[in-house]
Design an enzyme around this catalytic site. Structure first.
Site, PDB file in Angstrom:
ATOM      1  CB  ALA A  30      76.749 -16.973 104.426  1.00  0.00           C
ATOM      2  CG  ASP A  31      76.091 -11.928 107.428  1.00  0.00           C
ATOM      3  OD1 ASP A  31      77.282 -11.850 107.739  1.00  0.00           O
ATOM      4  OD2 ASP A  31      75.514 -11.068 106.751  1.00  0.00           O
ATOM      5  CG  LEU A  32      71.602 -15.276 110.396  1.00  0.00           C
ATOM      6  CD1 LEU A  32      70.230 -15.725 109.936  1.00  0.00           C
ATOM      7  CD2 LEU A  32      71.506 -14.508 111.707  1.00  0.00           C
ATOM      8  N   GLY A  43      78.054 -16.497 112.629  1.00  0.00           N
ATOM      9  CA  GLY A  43      77.867 -16.081 114.018  1.00  0.00           C
ATOM     10  C   GLY A  43      77.671 -17.252 114.947  1.00  0.00           C
ATOM     11  CG  ASP A  78      74.105 -13.731 103.596  1.00  0.00           C
ATOM     12  OD1 ASP A  78      74.368 -14.666 104.365  1.00  0.00           O
ATOM     13  OD2 ASP A  78      73.174 -13.778 102.767  1.00  0.00           O
TER      14      ASP A  78
END
Length: 395
Positions: A167-169, A172, A139
């Site tokens: 960025a990760d979330l 997803g 991230d």
């Protein structure tokens, strides 16, 4: 009530945040999510404390509404079990480096040949194509390379990331959005497909204002703290005992603000006549407003601003968030009983569906908790399951 995704089976072989978050979103809406973990489990199980009775709070937060299956994919027998599950699944989610699943013989081409209706979703650091495809993604790196860190924080200060792994979330969320679109297509045609998204794109896709400024002017916009690029005053400002977030984003609310704080003279100030003027002179305006707000508490100003129709709110820490009556009224903190950790709290569901509301039906699984149950559903006998466990194919 029925759940929106009742009947969808999701095979999730992911770690840490982006993939597990995608699986959580689908599980909250009713999908049967089977979380496949390697020996030792998802890396988030070993993240820094806190732990609750030995269970990772980080893992529990992002893996509710899933069943846990322990598979050692270094074993061909485990890979064959995975193939059987893929044949019986609607969706597969993985977030390893590109080619990792292919090396196990579990790539999209391998599994779609067995199940042409399979929706195969890959989330990686940089995507399945391009010169950076083999780079490992995190991230922090995605926030840096997507431009997010260049527009976060204060000007003339070191780069700052967004406080959550955005960025990760977002990767997803985009993966979930694409899976649902692909699932609708599959219901219409029977066809599965490949989905490819990344942390880099998850970060970049949030930069609408900043990208539009760059496209229009060729200039990279700088960080502005809590201020807005296109409206003023629209930022956090200091009062006598803390900060309040103020959103006087148009001419009407600007006039209401000036009335509420007893500064009608500001309406005649040529520096602040229009929104463009206020944005141009944002720093001077913030200094004037903070001088006014410093005379009273956050609570006093919020009462006055609400009466005047000016959007505003307090800047909360997490304890204050979860004690707020609106957050509680929206059921955004829920109690969940975990088989090891006991009674725990979880973030509630942020969307409310009138006919098919989501639910937290089960806590995050302990490592391999449902292995026997899932393999039994494949028709395996207790003796065979015991043999697989003895040979460390499963755990």
């Amino acid at each position: 009530m029925a759940l929106a995704l009742d009947g969808m089976r999701v095979l999730e072989i992911t770690q840490v945040m982006s993939g597990p978050f995608c699986g959580l979103l689908l599980g909250d809406l009713g999908a049967d999510v089977i979380k496949v973990e390697k020996p030792g489990g998802d890396d988030s199980r070993r993240m820094a404390p806190p732990e609750i009775n030995g269970e990772s709070a980080a893992f529990m937060a992002i893996n509710r509404n899933k069943r846990g299956l322990g598979l050692n994919l270094k074993s061909e027998d485990a890979r064959e079990i995975f193939r059987e599950l893929a044949v019986k699944s609607d969706v597969l989610i993985e977030n390893f480096r590109p080619a990792a699943m292919q090396e196990f013989g579990l790539g999209y081409s391998d599994l779609s040949a067995l199940n042409p209706a399979l929706i195969y979703c890959s989330i990686s650091g940089f995507g399945q194509t391009g010169p950076y495809r083999e780079r490992r993604g995190f991230d922090l790196v995605a926030q840096a390379m997507s431009g997010l860190m260049s527009i976060t924080g204060q000007a003339d200060q070191p780069p700052v990331k967004v406080g959550v792994p955005i960025a990760d979330l977002n990767a997803g969320i985009y993966a979930c959005y694409a899976i649902l679109a692909a699932y609708i297509h599959r219901l219409k045609t029977g066809e599965g497909q490949r989905i490819d998204t990344s942390l880099l794109e998850g970060g970049l896709a949030y930069t609408f204002w900043e990208s539009s400024i760059y496209f229009a002017t060729g200039v990279s916009p700088p960080p502005m703290g809590s201020a807005h690029r296109l409206s003023a005053p629209y930022q956090a400002l200091r009062a006598a005992d803390g900060y309040l977030a103020l959103g006087a984003a148009n001419q009407r609310t600007w006039a209401q603000l000036c009335t509420a704080i007893g500064r009608l003279d500001l309406l005649a100030d040529p520096r602040f006549t229009t929104n463009a003027d206020r944005t141009q002179n944002q720093r001077e305006l913030a200094e004037i407003l903070e001088a006014v707000f410093s005379a009273k508490s956050v609570a006093e100003w919020l009462t006055a601003l609400e009466q005047a129709g000016v959007p505003a709110g307090p800047v909360y820490n997490m304890e204050q968030v979860y004690n707020d009556p609106q957050v509680r009224a929206r059921e955004m903190v829920l109690d969940v009983e975990h088989p090891v950790a006991g009674l725990t709290k979880a973030i509630g569901l942020p969307v409310k569906l009138s006919q098919t509301p989501g639910q937290i039906r089960r806590p995050a699984p302990t490592l391999g908790q449902h292995t026997d149950e899932i393999l039994g559903e494949l028709g395996m006998s207790a003796e065979l399951i015991a043999s697989l466990r003895e040979r460390q194919v499963i755990f």
